[in-house]
Design an enzyme around this catalytic site. Sequence first.
Site, short mmCIF file in Angstrom:
data_model
loop_
_atom_site.label_atom_id
_atom_site.label_comp_id
_atom_site.label_asym_id
_atom_site.label_seq_id
_atom_site.Cartn_x
_atom_site.Cartn_y
_atom_site.Cartn_z
N SER A 1 0.85 -1.20 0.00
CA SER A 1 0.00 0.00 0.00
C SER A 1 0.88 1.25 0.00
O SER A 1 2.01 1.23 0.50
CB SER A 1 -0.90 0.01 1.24
OG SER A 1 -1.70 -1.14 1.28
N1 SAM Z 1 -0.27 -4.73 4.38
C1 SAM Z 1 0.46 -4.99 3.16
C2 SAM Z 1 1.81 -4.33 3.14
O1 SAM Z 1 2.18 -3.66 4.10
O2 SAM Z 1 2.52 -4.54 2.15
C3 SAM Z 1 -0.30 -4.65 1.92
C4 SAM Z 1 -1.43 -5.53 1.72
S1 SAM Z 1 -1.98 -5.77 0.07
C5 SAM Z 1 -2.74 -4.22 -0.30
C6 SAM Z 1 -3.34 -6.86 0.48
C7 SAM Z 1 -2.88 -8.23 0.91
O3 SAM Z 1 -4.01 -8.92 1.46
C8 SAM Z 1 -2.36 -9.09 -0.21
O4 SAM Z 1 -1.09 -9.55 0.10
C9 SAM Z 1 -3.37 -10.24 -0.29
O5 SAM Z 1 -2.82 -11.46 -0.69
C10 SAM Z 1 -3.85 -10.28 1.15
N2 SAM Z 1 -5.13 -10.95 1.37
C11 SAM Z 1 -6.27 -10.86 0.67
N3 SAM Z 1 -7.23 -11.64 1.22
C12 SAM Z 1 -6.67 -12.21 2.33
C13 SAM Z 1 -7.14 -13.11 3.32
N4 SAM Z 1 -8.38 -13.59 3.34
N5 SAM Z 1 -6.29 -13.49 4.30
C14 SAM Z 1 -5.02 -13.02 4.33
N6 SAM Z 1 -4.50 -12.18 3.41
C15 SAM Z 1 -5.34 -11.78 2.42
#
Ligand code: SAM
Length: 220
Positions: A68
Amino acid sequence: MTDRMGDEGGMARQRREMVEQLKSYGIGNPRVLEVFGMVRRELFVDEATRAYAYDDCAWPIGYGQTISQPYTVAYMTSLLFERRPAGKVLEIGTGSGYQAAILDALGYRVFTIERIAGLFEMAGRALESLDIPVERRLGDGTLGWPEEAPFDGIVITAAAPHAPQPLLDQLADGGVMVAPIGDLAFQQMTVIRRIGQRFEHEVFHGFAFVPLCGREGWPE
Ligand code: SAM
């Protein structure tokens, strides 16, 4: 000058400029700004975008996912920190590991869940290289981490169709969830505070996140 994360010069100037930019965008909490000036974001992005790590951008990190943008991470972090500044925090969506590192630097005990194995491993390498003691789990974060509940804070870093019930159940009394809630194109940053069996909602700015997939999220 060497900072807490061992960066000798290098990208320290760019990091300071990012902090000034965050201030100009309205991030005002001095402690939040301080940790953004400490954590080395360049270690959480792909090699290809390393030189641009401090631009206010959501860079690709592989598997169709993104780290993000700094403003978004700072915005969500401030919403949590100003309401619940200590305790156990569960992050859903480890991605690069950067948000988890920021929460750790603020003094929280951090738990984070990622559903994509490749990202789970990449984030683990980055966090371990910095000796950041975050507890990590691979799986569907919409189900939470019941063995470690209750949590003082829960941060969902992907677009949620609604606040997942298992996560609401795992919030401590007085605990705070921060989550982008809406449809796949547009979400509103939402803060939910648990007061006994009651949940108070506050709604903030609009964002566009990658989807939260899982049993209590969007279908795969
Ligand atoms: N917080 C992260 C960072 O600091 O880089 C950015 C997150 S990215 C915008 C969203 C993340 O949520 C992705 O890596 C995706 O694979 C994960 N995601 C989506 N659905 C999920 C779930 N049900 N459980 C765990 N992770 C999930």
